[in-house]
Design a protein around this motif. Structure first.
Motif, mmCIF file in Angstrom:
data_model
loop_
_atom_site.group_PDB
_atom_site.id
_atom_site.type_symbol
_atom_site.label_atom_id
_atom_site.label_comp_id
_atom_site.label_asym_id
_atom_site.label_seq_id
_atom_site.Cartn_x
_atom_site.Cartn_y
_atom_site.Cartn_z
ATOM 1 N N ILE A 1 0.845 -1.197 0.000
ATOM 2 C CA ILE A 1 0.000 0.000 0.000
ATOM 3 C C ILE A 1 0.881 1.247 0.000
ATOM 4 C CG2 ILE A 1 -1.699 1.347 1.301
ATOM 5 C CD1 ILE A 1 -2.792 -1.325 2.375
ATOM 6 N N ILE A 2 1.937 1.230 0.829
ATOM 7 C CA ILE A 2 2.856 2.355 0.920
ATOM 8 C C ILE A 2 4.252 1.920 0.478
ATOM 9 C CG2 ILE A 2 3.781 4.188 2.384
ATOM 10 C CD1 ILE A 2 0.747 4.198 2.261
ATOM 11 N N GLY A 3 4.868 2.707 -0.399
ATOM 12 C CA GLY A 3 6.215 2.411 -0.888
ATOM 13 C C GLY A 3 6.536 3.303 -2.075
ATOM 14 N N PRO A 4 7.735 3.231 -2.608
ATOM 15 C CA PRO A 4 8.067 4.030 -3.794
ATOM 16 C C PRO A 4 7.174 3.638 -4.964
ATOM 17 C CG PRO A 4 10.038 3.087 -2.785
ATOM 18 C CD PRO A 4 8.871 2.422 -2.138
ATOM 19 N N ARG A 5 6.710 4.601 -5.733
ATOM 20 C CA ARG A 5 5.912 4.275 -6.906
ATOM 21 C C ARG A 5 6.766 3.474 -7.882
ATOM 22 N NH1 ARG A 5 1.421 3.188 -7.521
ATOM 23 N NH2 ARG A 5 1.227 3.999 -9.639
ATOM 24 N N PRO A 6 6.226 2.369 -8.425
ATOM 25 C CA PRO A 6 7.025 1.511 -9.304
ATOM 26 C C PRO A 6 7.426 2.198 -10.605
ATOM 27 C CG PRO A 6 4.720 0.850 -9.332
ATOM 28 C CD PRO A 6 4.851 1.872 -8.242
ATOM 29 N N ALA A 7 8.711 2.177 -10.907
ATOM 30 C CA ALA A 7 9.219 2.806 -12.125
ATOM 31 C C ALA A 7 8.878 1.957 -13.343
ATOM 32 C CB ALA A 7 10.732 2.980 -12.026
ATOM 33 N N LEU A 8 8.766 2.615 -14.485
ATOM 34 C CA LEU A 8 8.680 1.884 -15.745
ATOM 35 C C LEU A 8 9.957 1.071 -15.926
ATOM 36 C CD1 LEU A 8 7.284 4.681 -18.070
ATOM 37 C CD2 LEU A 8 6.215 2.463 -17.748
#
Length: 200
Positions: A111-118
């Protein structure tokens, strides 16, 4: 203890409850998308997960099917021409992100964490390596999201992700979640065009 075990239990529990509660909203959004434009309801895109393993993130489709694939929105010549009418609302309200609840249930995200990179955002991935931000599960929302979101340059975004890695705790996750809700209600930090860091 929290990072290794409790966080995952909380992720699964709350995501499961959210799926039960929100399924009518999922259905309404799906119908609106199908009525608005041709194409699938969901949009899948390869992203970078924990340990830099790739997975396919799920979102409600907000663009026409002819939109170039695996390209950050800021690299499109005229992003507005690709976004559907319903898509504009979904992106502004961040409702397009709801299907990532499924990614959380699968154990691909938190739910909380770094937004996943492309998968091809090599500069962001490399910056995150400096802070250990690629060693945890990416999130539906994160510390960088509530501190600038799409407005942040890559090096600053990675620093915020690294700060989150250092501060992970139940209290800090609650803080990020609450601030995310207020940020969404105010529509802060969402931009299309030249300043966009990632395809949404």
């Amino acid at each position: 203890m929290y990072r290794k075990y409790v966080k995952r239990i909380i992720d699964f529990t709350f995501s499961f409850i959210a799926m039960i509660v929100l399924w009518p909203l999922f259905l309404i959004i799906a119908i609106l998308i199908k009525l608005d434009s041709k194409g699938p309801v969901f949009f899948k895109q390869k992203r970078v997960g924990k340990g830099k393993e790739h997975f396919y993130i799920l979102k409600f489709r907000t663009m026409i099917t002819d939109t170039p694939k695996d390209m950050p929105t800021h690299m499109l010549n005229n992003p507005e021409m690709y976004i559907t009418r319903v898509g504009k609302f979904l992106r502004k309200s961040s409702l397009d992100e709801l299907p990532q609840i499924i990614n959380i249930l699968r154990g691909e995200m938190s739910i909380i964490g770094p937004r996943p990179a492309l998968w091809n955002q090599y500069d962001l991935i490399e910056e995150r390596d400096k802070y250990g931000a690629n060693d945890i599960y990416p999130g539906l929302t994160g510390w960088a999201q509530i501190n600038g979101r799409d407005e942040l340059p890559i090096d600053i975004k990675a620093k915020f992700d690294g700060e989150y890695v250092q501060k992970i705790s139940f209290i800090f996750d609650v803080k990020v979640f609450v601030k995310t809700v207020f940020s969404m209600l105010r529509g802060e930090g969402v931009k299309e065009g030249s300043s966009k860091e990632e395809a949404l």
